[in-house]
Write a protein that holds these residues in place. Structure first.
Motif, PDB file in Angstrom:
ATOM      1  N   THR A   1     -19.228 -24.929  11.844  1.00 15.46           N
ATOM      2  CA  THR A   1     -20.642 -24.847  11.488  1.00 15.46           C
ATOM      3  C   THR A   1     -21.480 -24.527  12.736  1.00 15.46           C
ATOM      4  OG1 THR A   1     -20.204 -26.456   9.775  1.00 15.46           O
ATOM      5  CG2 THR A   1     -22.508 -26.068  10.291  1.00 15.46           C
ATOM      6  N   LEU A   2     -21.134 -25.146  13.860  1.00 14.30           N
ATOM      7  CA  LEU A   2     -21.883 -24.869  15.093  1.00 14.30           C
ATOM      8  C   LEU A   2     -21.679 -23.421  15.557  1.00 14.30           C
ATOM      9  CD1 LEU A   2     -21.238 -28.213  17.021  1.00 14.30           C
ATOM     10  CD2 LEU A   2     -23.433 -27.376  16.149  1.00 14.30           C
ATOM     11  N   ALA A   3     -20.428 -22.927  15.406  1.00 19.63           N
ATOM     12  CA  ALA A   3     -20.144 -21.538  15.827  1.00 19.63           C
ATOM     13  C   ALA A   3     -20.931 -20.559  14.954  1.00 19.63           C
ATOM     14  CB  ALA A   3     -18.646 -21.265  15.732  1.00 19.63           C
ATOM     15  N   LEU A   4     -20.957 -20.836  13.643  1.00 18.08           N
ATOM     16  CA  LEU A   4     -21.729 -19.980  12.715  1.00 18.08           C
ATOM     17  C   LEU A   4     -23.208 -20.001  13.089  1.00 18.08           C
ATOM     18  CD1 LEU A   4     -20.412 -20.931   9.166  1.00 18.08           C
ATOM     19  CD2 LEU A   4     -20.466 -18.642  10.172  1.00 18.08           C
ATOM     20  N   THR A   5     -23.703 -21.200  13.347  1.00 20.41           N
ATOM     21  CA  THR A   5     -25.117 -21.354  13.706  1.00 20.41           C
ATOM     22  C   THR A   5     -25.420 -20.577  14.988  1.00 20.41           C
ATOM     23  OG1 THR A   5     -25.024 -23.537  12.722  1.00 20.41           O
ATOM     24  CG2 THR A   5     -26.906 -23.097  14.149  1.00 20.41           C
ATOM     25  N   ALA A   6     -24.519 -20.692  15.976  1.00 20.23           N
ATOM     26  CA  ALA A   6     -24.726 -19.973  17.246  1.00 20.23           C
ATOM     27  C   ALA A   6     -24.759 -18.465  16.988  1.00 20.23           C
ATOM     28  CB  ALA A   6     -23.610 -20.328  18.233  1.00 20.23           C
ATOM     29  N   ALA A   7     -23.799 -17.988  16.175  1.00 17.16           N
ATOM     30  CA  ALA A   7     -23.714 -16.543  15.933  1.00 17.16           C
ATOM     31  C   ALA A   7     -24.959 -16.027  15.220  1.00 17.16           C
ATOM     32  CB  ALA A   7     -22.462 -16.233  15.115  1.00 17.16           C
ATOM     33  N   LEU A   8     -25.538 -16.850  14.346  1.00 15.57           N
ATOM     34  CA  LEU A   8     -26.714 -16.402  13.591  1.00 15.57           C
ATOM     35  C   LEU A   8     -27.991 -16.516  14.421  1.00 15.57           C
ATOM     36  CD1 LEU A   8     -25.715 -18.045  10.202  1.00 15.57           C
ATOM     37  CD2 LEU A   8     -25.924 -15.583  10.631  1.00 15.57           C
TER      38      LEU A   8
ATOM     39  N   VAL B   1     -16.868 -14.833  14.263  1.00 18.48           N
ATOM     40  CA  VAL B   1     -16.622 -16.266  14.447  1.00 18.48           C
ATOM     41  C   VAL B   1     -15.210 -16.589  13.954  1.00 18.48           C
ATOM     42  CG1 VAL B   1     -17.322 -18.549  13.587  1.00 18.48           C
ATOM     43  CG2 VAL B   1     -19.066 -16.871  14.203  1.00 18.48           C
ATOM     44  N   ASN B   2     -14.494 -17.434  14.705  1.00 17.46           N
ATOM     45  CA  ASN B   2     -13.157 -17.863  14.264  1.00 17.46           C
ATOM     46  C   ASN B   2     -13.291 -19.010  13.272  1.00 17.46           C
ATOM     47  OD1 ASN B   2     -11.065 -16.418  16.026  1.00 17.46           O
ATOM     48  ND2 ASN B   2     -12.642 -17.049  17.481  1.00 17.46           N
ATOM     49  N   ILE B   3     -12.459 -18.974  12.257  1.00 21.58           N
ATOM     50  CA  ILE B   3     -12.563 -20.011  11.226  1.00 21.58           C
ATOM     51  C   ILE B   3     -11.178 -20.275  10.646  1.00 21.58           C
ATOM     52  CG2 ILE B   3     -13.208 -18.231   9.529  1.00 21.58           C
ATOM     53  CD1 ILE B   3     -14.889 -20.351   8.121  1.00 21.58           C
TER      54      ILE B   3
ATOM     55  N   ASP C   1      -8.829 -23.441   5.853  1.00 24.48           N
ATOM     56  CA  ASP C   1      -9.354 -24.652   5.199  1.00 24.48           C
ATOM     57  C   ASP C   1     -10.875 -24.652   5.194  1.00 24.48           C
ATOM     58  OD1 ASP C   1      -6.918 -25.565   4.647  1.00 24.48           O
ATOM     59  OD2 ASP C   1      -6.831 -27.099   6.228  1.00 24.48           O
ATOM     60  N   ASP C   2     -11.477 -24.306   6.358  1.00 29.76           N
ATOM     61  CA  ASP C   2     -12.947 -24.289   6.435  1.00 29.76           C
ATOM     62  C   ASP C   2     -13.530 -23.176   5.578  1.00 29.76           C
ATOM     63  OD1 ASP C   2     -13.069 -26.488   7.986  1.00 29.76           O
ATOM     64  OD2 ASP C   2     -13.422 -25.443   9.884  1.00 29.76           O
ATOM     65  N   LEU C   3     -12.812 -22.069   5.498  1.00 26.87           N
ATOM     66  CA  LEU C   3     -13.297 -20.962   4.661  1.00 26.87           C
ATOM     67  C   LEU C   3     -13.418 -21.425   3.201  1.00 26.87           C
ATOM     68  CD1 LEU C   3     -13.879 -17.828   4.600  1.00 26.87           C
ATOM     69  CD2 LEU C   3     -11.517 -17.580   3.848  1.00 26.87           C
ATOM     70  N   LEU C   4     -12.429 -22.229   2.769  1.00 29.74           N
ATOM     71  CA  LEU C   4     -12.418 -22.688   1.384  1.00 29.74           C
ATOM     72  C   LEU C   4     -13.365 -23.867   1.158  1.00 29.74           C
ATOM     73  CD1 LEU C   4      -8.590 -22.533   0.530  1.00 29.74           C
ATOM     74  CD2 LEU C   4     -10.335 -20.812   0.166  1.00 29.74           C
ATOM     75  N   LYS C   5     -13.631 -24.616   2.235  1.00 29.58           N
ATOM     76  CA  LYS C   5     -14.292 -25.914   2.078  1.00 29.58           C
ATOM     77  C   LYS C   5     -15.788 -25.892   2.421  1.00 29.58           C
ATOM     78  CE  LYS C   5     -13.169 -28.947   5.161  1.00 29.58           C
ATOM     79  NZ  LYS C   5     -12.185 -29.479   6.084  1.00 29.58           N
ATOM     80  N   LEU C   6     -16.142 -25.173   3.494  1.00 30.43           N
ATOM     81  CA  LEU C   6     -17.524 -25.268   3.993  1.00 30.43           C
ATOM     82  C   LEU C   6     -18.496 -24.409   3.173  1.00 30.43           C
ATOM     83  CD1 LEU C   6     -16.984 -25.093   7.862  1.00 30.43           C
ATOM     84  CD2 LEU C   6     -17.351 -27.120   6.472  1.00 30.43           C
TER      85      LEU C   6
ATOM     86  N   ILE D   1     -18.728 -11.333  11.034  1.00 29.75           N
ATOM     87  CA  ILE D   1     -17.292 -11.286  10.698  1.00 29.75           C
ATOM     88  C   ILE D   1     -16.703 -12.687  10.859  1.00 29.75           C
ATOM     89  CG2 ILE D   1     -15.054 -10.331  11.379  1.00 29.75           C
ATOM     90  CD1 ILE D   1     -16.563  -7.882  12.442  1.00 29.75           C
ATOM     91  N   LEU D   2     -15.885 -13.099   9.916  1.00 27.82           N
ATOM     92  CA  LEU D   2     -15.143 -14.353  10.064  1.00 27.82           C
ATOM     93  C   LEU D   2     -13.685 -14.002  10.310  1.00 27.82           C
ATOM     94  CD1 LEU D   2     -16.571 -16.535   7.126  1.00 27.82           C
ATOM     95  CD2 LEU D   2     -17.322 -16.440   9.509  1.00 27.82           C
ATOM     96  N   GLU D   3     -13.136 -14.498  11.429  1.00 27.94           N
ATOM     97  CA  GLU D   3     -11.740 -14.194  11.771  1.00 27.94           C
ATOM     98  C   GLU D   3     -10.841 -15.329  11.297  1.00 27.94           C
ATOM     99  OE1 GLU D   3     -11.259 -13.175  15.893  1.00 27.94           O
ATOM    100  OE2 GLU D   3     -12.816 -11.628  15.822  1.00 27.94           O
TER     101      GLU D   3
END
Ligand code: C2E
Ligand code: CA
Ligand code: CA
Length: 433
Positions: free
Chosen positions: A243-250, A267-269, A272-277, A297-299
């Motif tokens: 969540t912090l990495a996404l926030t930073a990227a945005l 952002v690397n993900i 599990d987080d892709l399915l959960k967050l 992009i989500l890696e």
């Protein structure tokens, strides 16, 4: 004990001193501890001679025996690395030797060698495994010097890798314990920060994006890479990191565009987080209003299995609506990623450093690179090569049609202000050129 190489007279009671390389193991450059040792248990002098020659060239000591009785009489406290073992022996056989080795808790490799057929070799191998021995794939006779050397070199290389991996794990735990750098402590202390590594378009020769990479900024030790704190991180802390990495990227994107560089950030993900967050919610709230925002992009790594493909596909479709696409990260020289490519709608495929490092010699890795690039392009995905360190790698990848490159050859990951300064410097250099 039998030593049958003319240059190696027998040393009764001291089998390990006979050196297949022609130098005594106790010589000045060769301390007993530094030299590797093998045994051959075979009653055919020709085979022992062949092994002396093959191992001598590799600077490996070899002691020869023709029966289990000789092996036991000459057994020394320091165990050999590999034992080459024939199945039928003078007055004994391989099963006798296997039992004796198991009783002595032998921890090296056992290499069966025999001309008695694959079925028997496999049966004896299984007996060895049941006794807890490390049985290498059998080598049917006749074999060549090169095959023996490949076995020995492969074995030592594998042991080296195992030692390195164990040392790395120990080192990481020690460091974490000493520093208190588990991910939850890093997050609690506010030590997490993100660096950006630029991605260069290989044909257009310009920077088109950057990967967001987590770092720990430790007050005493400086910057600590994610390899120290990610492998043991718990799922909850990893989710917060994402969540912090996404926030930073945005939110950091604004500074890039203000400087004139509307880069696509990645952002690397974890799967599990892709399915959960609730990623689309975070993006809906924080996405820049600027028309030039190219999306995100989500890696996701090739190594994590997608257990619920239908759900992952649904999420991928929803994210696409919000300008987020997926990259398949860490594609290595095996072909498993080719199957993964069809599971989800990936817009980007990232060739791992192991692919990139081997792409220039026209061998199997180069072929795998070419096949991956061709399939990715057929599926409409962009190919990014990561970890480019050498000019030859860049040339080979460009010739193969790889689209984008990332690596120390161009720039390492760095703080955002540093990357903006670099982009400005490059833009100025181009303007002057
Ligand atoms: P990755 O996603 O494969 O990232 C690329 C790694 O290669 C980065 O290591 C980068 O610093 C390194 N690298 C870049 N260029 C070169 C090069 O030319 N040669 C070599 N040898 N290495 C190069 P880093 O930053 O240490 O990250 C390691 C891994 O940690 C990443 O591998 C990624 O899997 C994970 N990671 C990093 N940040 C995050 C994050 O925010 N979230 C998650 N879930 N994982 C992250
Ligand atoms: Ca990555
Ligand atoms: Ca990667």
């Amino acid at each position: 004990m039998t030593h049958n190489h003319p240059a190696h007279p027998a040393h009764p009671g001291h089998p390990a001193r006979a050196s297949a390389s022609g130098r005594p193991a106790s010589g000045p450059q060769a301390t007993a501890a530094a030299r590797r040792k093998c045994l051959v248990v075979d009653d055919e002098p020709g085979i022992r001679n062949l092994l002396y020659g093959a191992l001598g060239a590799l600077q490996v000591d070899l002691a020869g025996f023709s029966s289990v009785q000789e092996v036991l009489a000459g057994w020394r406290p320091e165990h050999p690395d590999i034992i080459f073992l024939d199945i039928a022996l003078d007055r004994s056989d391989a099963i006798d030797v296997i039992r004796a080795l198991a009783a002595r808790k032998f921890r090296g490799g056992v290499q069966l060698i025999s001309g008695r057929g694959d079925v028997l070799l496999d049966q004896v191998k299984r007996v060895g495994e049941q006794h807890g021995l490390d049985m290498l794939p059998p080598l049917p006779k006749p074999f060549r010097v090169r095959e023996v050397q490949a076995v020995v070199q492969g074995y030592f290389e594998q042991k080296r890798r195992e030692r390195d991996a164990a040392a790395l794990t120990d080192g990481r735990r020690d460091l974490q314990q000493a520093l208190g750098t588990s991910l939850d402590r890093i997050l609690a202390n506010g030590w997490l920060q993100f660096h950006y590594q630029p991605k260069l378009h290989l044909q257009r020769k310009c920077i088109v994006g950057a990967e967001v990479l987590a770092r720990c900024r430790h007050p005493e030790l400086g910057v600590i890479p994610p390899g120290v704190f990610l492998p043991d991180a718990d799922a909850q802390s990893l989710g917060r990191l994402t969540t912090l990495a996404l926030t930073a990227a945005l939110t950091d994107w604004g500074a890039f565009v203000d400087a004139g560089f509307p880069l696509t950030l990645a952002v690397n993900i974890t799967i599990d987080d892709l399915l959960k967050l609730p990623i689309h919610t975070v993006v809906r709230e924080l996405r820049p209003a600027d028309q030039r925002w190219p999306g995100l992009i989500l890696e996701v790594t090739e190594k994590q299995a997608v257990r619920d493909i239908a759900r992952a596909q649904e999420i991928a479709a929803q994210l696409r609506i919000h300008g987020i696409t997926l990259a398949l990260d860490d594609c290595g020289p095996g072909y498993s990623h080719l199957a993964r490519l069809k599971e989800l709608p990936f817009s980007e495929v990232k060739l791992d450093r192991t692919m990139v490092a081997g792409c220039g010699d026209g061998g199997d890795v180069a072929k795998a690179c070419r096949a991956t690039i061709a399939l990715a392009h057929r599926l409409g995905a962009t190919v990014v090569a990561e970890g480019i360190e050498r000019r030859e790698e860049l040339q080979a990848l460009t010739a193969m049609g790889c689209d984008v490159g990332q690596g120390y050859l161009f720039a390492p990951p760095m703080r955002q202000d540093k990357l903006i300064a670099l982009l400005q410097e490059l833009a100025q250099a181009f303007a002057l050129a």
